[in-house]
Design a protein around this motif. Structure first.
Motif, short mmCIF file in Angstrom:
data_model
loop_
_atom_site.label_atom_id
_atom_site.label_comp_id
_atom_site.label_asym_id
_atom_site.label_seq_id
_atom_site.Cartn_x
_atom_site.Cartn_y
_atom_site.Cartn_z
N PHE B 86 41.19 28.41 57.81
CA PHE B 86 39.93 29.16 57.46
C PHE B 86 40.15 30.61 57.70
N PRO B 87 40.54 31.41 58.84
CA PRO B 87 40.69 32.71 58.94
C PRO B 87 41.43 33.03 57.99
N GLY B 88 42.62 32.60 57.48
CA GLY B 88 43.34 33.10 56.30
C GLY B 88 42.70 33.00 55.10
N PHE B 89 42.01 32.12 54.75
CA PHE B 89 41.25 31.70 53.64
C PHE B 89 40.03 32.46 53.52
N ALA B 90 39.28 33.12 54.74
CA ALA B 90 38.45 34.23 54.48
C ALA B 90 39.03 35.25 53.96
N LEU B 91 40.01 35.64 54.24
CA LEU B 91 40.61 36.94 53.82
C LEU B 91 41.10 36.84 52.19
N MET B 92 41.62 35.71 52.00
CA MET B 92 41.78 35.32 50.31
C MET B 92 40.62 35.37 49.56
N VAL B 93 39.22 35.38 50.16
CA VAL B 93 38.08 35.15 49.02
C VAL B 93 38.09 35.98 47.98
N GLU B 94 38.25 37.28 48.19
CA GLU B 94 38.03 38.26 47.19
C GLU B 94 39.06 38.06 45.97
N GLY B 95 40.20 37.54 46.40
CA GLY B 95 41.43 37.38 45.63
C GLY B 95 41.26 36.13 44.69
N ILE B 96 40.81 35.39 45.45
CA ILE B 96 40.47 33.91 44.66
C ILE B 96 39.28 34.20 43.56
#
Lengths: 403, 382
Positions: B86-96
């Motif tokens: 989750f913590p890493g995924f949260a940072l990925m959200v805009e890129g996704i």
């Protein structure tokens, strides 16, 4: 009130983070800060588990963001007080823009980078601070990239005070000016991770590494390294002796001890032997986040039927190899109606009165390295899942010892 | 001793393996060729295995960079994957979101751990479903496939890679700590033969536009940097040429077609496991690591002559209609999930509580088959 509430810090034996904490405390005392003058902001990483040991205000933030969080506090903290940020080299790699902005604004705070040159908590991967030639679990041949150089960075953005320290002995005198700096100060402590850095680089000299960080090396354009995948399955385990059918068709085993006793690797090896002897096996692990400290529990299910659920409600057997291990399974021991407990002899006084159906077998071991080997050997002599020789020969073959 | 039980037999090919290794090998065999990694517990084994076997493995300095690098590889025609929590995924959200809008194939393996926030890194969970349901701004559905056992780690991973490639979209492969870090015996005979993706190119370059679509709404793709024809990609609302069209019908039409692409093709990536009893009355519904307890509970109940239905959903979002067709046959539904906020229940039924819906939930550890059995018995007799 003291800055620290304990003398025992939660780090692996030999970890340089100990000295950062002790020297910070000494520097704070000599700089005449009161305990509640300090807001200690920590990042994610092994260094960050120090919070519980400090009597100062503590804030444990997100990975890579502790400097930004500390800045948020420093904006309004009275000038006689101080924000200190503890961060690892991994956290700075991730959040280097926050360091630049903190320095650019020149906010009154001190950032102490625990640079052990790799990501320790997650398994020893290379970070942006891994020096050239340094081996990590993701750069087994030695890192080929230049590390970030905080000296150059701080000079470039005009950070008023920067010092790079080798993480040996008393370096509190170098921290005092950092704490007394009116604006932003940055301290880099170069140290070693005993769990990964030291093991993978046994001949390294910290001083040489620190010098080389600023050495000019000819920079070549980045080239992609490509691996050609090998065909076939990489995970085959031969079934060697299915004819030696055990009298057990189902057995749930917990192995409970401490980090450093090889519990997880040993449990996997025992599971592998189970597979070789014709069982379906599942192996699960339970442990805190830091590699080298705290409890470690391995869970094994041996079954002649395919295993669907890999959890264990009530175990049939428990091997206990340390006091921390005992504390983790105390509840299970009390719940057991029948089964086998194999326990290191010195821990016997901890055992409460137990159900009649539970048998207890003590064993001895001369040190940390052999406690698991001996415990499993004793267990297999009592519960004949498969011959204990199979265990002893595999641990020898795989060169298994706890560390 | 149960003499009829023999375990795996001599000569049979088996492995003692964790889900991470199966996921990595299956990805590789299907045609994924780049792994971009940033360390985070409990996804690190995937990174380690990829480092050993993937044609290209890169260490990104953070998760924002991870997705941007993956997008760059995808724009060049590679098929990248990553693994995070989750913590890493949260940072990925805009890129996704960017990759979704640019229509770039990639797979993000999301290994759930106990939250909120950094929570307990070494404790599994099923707590990111609602985040995934709404992760694309505007509520557009992102394909999310969920692994329920080791054979899924092999076969469903392969499908996730194919869906990403064929639909030209990011796909999330959802799992949990106990799936990717627990070792289990796997029979090689239970692993399907994986067919490698055959890469295709537009049949003609005449009138080529990056977002001209075929009958299944999937755009033609040519990599950036090719010698033949100019390509344009943008994360802003755009027309078929890949030019920004933020406030005109041409741009809105393209956005609607992205939505259509994901929903229209859902039938091609609907995966679930369903066992119907003779007389449907109570349905056990679960997903991911919790499905293992539900399968075991079903067997335990059968021994007591309680015959329940079982639906293990593997396509989590968007929701296939098949699930509702199955659900409506039952008078009682028990949803088993490792959270205390009934996330999948909310995806299926919203926030409205219904008498026929019941849950078994928990945080901090696996839900045991015994708990599921207890709940079923309570409802069976009521």
């Amino acid at each position: 009130m003291e800055f620290l509430n304990t003398k025992k810090l939660p780090y692996c034996k030999g970890c340089g983070h100990h000295l950062v904490a002790y020297n910070t405390v000494k520097a704070l005392k000599e700089s005449r800060f009161k305990v509640l003058d300090i807001v200690l902001v920590t990042d994610i990483g092994c260094h960050g588990i120090i919070d519980k040991c400090f009597n100062t205000h503590t804030v444990h933030g997100l990975h890579g963001r502790a400097i930004a969080l500390g800045m948020g506090i420093a904006f309004t903290l009275p000038r006689r007080k101080r924000v200190i940020v503890f961060v690892g080299d991994g956290g700075v790699t991730l959040g280097i823009s926050h360091l630049l902005e903190g320095g650019r604004l020149n906010l009154p705070m001190t950032v102490i980078v625990h640079n052990n040159m790799l990501y320790g908590m997650t398994g020893g991967q290379a970070s942006g601070f891994t020096p050239c030639g340094f081996k990590t679990t993701t750069t087994k041949e030695g890192n080929t990239l230049l590390p970030y150089d905080l000296y150059k960075i701080s000079k470039e953005i005009g950070i008023p005070y920067f010092t790079r320290i080798l993480g040996y002995g008393d370096f509190s005198h170098k921290l005092i000016p950092a704490l007394k700096t009116e604006g932003f100060s940055l301290v880099e402590v170069v140290e070693v991770c005993p769990s990964y850095g030291l093991k993978l680089n046994p001949t390294m000299k910290l001083k040489k590494i620190a010098q080389e960080i600023t050495t000019k090396i000819e920079r070549k354009p980045f080239t992609l390294k490509k691996i050609h995948p090998t065909p076939g399955y990489s995970f085959l385990t031969p079934i060697v002796k299915p004819s030696l059918v055990s009298s057990y068709s189902f057995f749930k085993l917990l192995i409970s001890g401490s980090a450093g006793q090889g519990i997880q690797r040993g449990t996997s090896l025992l599971g592998e032997i189970g597979v070789r002897y014709g069982f379906y096996v599942s192996k699960k692990g339970k442990y805190p986040v830091t590699v080298g400290v705290g409890f470690s529990v391995g869970e094994l299910i041996f079954s002649k039927e395919e295993i669907k659920f890999t959890g264990i409600d009530t175990p049939d057997g428990i091997i206990i190899t340390s006091k921390e291990g005992w504390e983790q399974v105390e509840g299970e021991v009390e719940k057991m109606r029948k089964g086998v407990i194999v326990i290191e002899k010195k821990l016997l006084p901890l055992m409460p009165s137990i159900n009649r159906g539970v048998r207890i077998y003590p064993f001895t071991a001369k040190d940390h390295n052999t406690v698991l080997i001996n415990g499993v050997k004793e267990f297999l002599s009592r519960v004949k899942l498969f011959p204990s020789n199979a265990w002893l020969s595999l641990v020898k073959h795989r060169n298994f010892c706890s560390t | 001793m149960n003499s009829h039980l023999t375990g795996p037999t001599e000569g049979e090919k088996v492995g003692f393996v964790d889900g991470s290794l199966l996921i990595i090998e299956a990805s590789l065999r299907t045609g994924a060729n780049v792994f971009v990694g940033y360390p985070i517990t409990p996804s690190n084994l995937l990174y380690f295995y990829a480092k050993k076997s993937f044609p290209i493995t890169l260490a990104a300095p953070d998760e924002i960079t991870t997705i941007q690098w993956m997008a760059g590889f995808s724009l060049r025609g590679y098929l990248p994957i990553t693994a995070t929590s989750f913590p890493g995924f949260a940072l990925m959200v805009e890129g996704i979101n960017m990759a979704y809008m640019m229509e770039l194939p990639m797979v993000i393996i999301l290994v759930q751990r106990l939250g909120p926030s950094t929570g307990s890194a070494t404790c599994g969970a099923q707590g990111d479903l609602l985040l995934l349901q709404g992760v694309i701004s505007g509520g557009y559905p992102l394909p999310v496939l969920c692994l329920s056992n080791l054979t899924d780690c092999w076969a469903l991973t392969s499908e996730a890679i194919k869906v990403a490639y064929k639909l030209r979209t990011p796909v999330v492969l959802l799992t949990s700590k106990e799936m990717v870090m627990t070792q289990q015996t796997i029979k090689i005979s239970s692993l399907i033969t994986i067919k490698r993706i055959k890469k295709s190119s537009p049949s003609t370059l005449k009138n080529y536009s990056p977002y001209n679509r075929n009958k299944n709404y999937i755009p033609n793709f040519l990599p950036v940097g090719n010698d033949e024809i100019q390509t344009r990609f943008t994360a802003s609302t755009h027309n078929a040429q890949g030019l920004i069209a933020t406030s005109n019908e041409e741009g809105f039409r393209n956005t609607r077609l992205i939505f259509k692409k994901i929903t229209h093709n859902l039938k091609y990536y609907t995966y679930y496991e369903y066992v119907e009893p003779t007389s449907p009355f109570l349905l056990l519904l679960s997903y991911g690591v919790t499905a293992q307890a539900v399968r075991e509970a079903k067997i335990m109940l059968a021994k007591e002559k309680i015959e329940v239905g079982m639906l293990i959903v593997k396509t989590l979002t968007p929701t296939p209609d098949d699930y509702f067709e199955i659900i409506k046959k039952y008078q009682k539904i028990v949803i088993v999930e490792e959270n205390i906020t009934q996330q999948y229940q909310k995806i299926l039924f919203g926030n409205k509580e219904e008498d026929k819906i019941h849950c078994v939930g928990r945080i901090g550890g696996l839900i045991s088959p015994t708990k599921v059995v207890e709940k079923v018995k309570e409802l069976w007799n009521s």
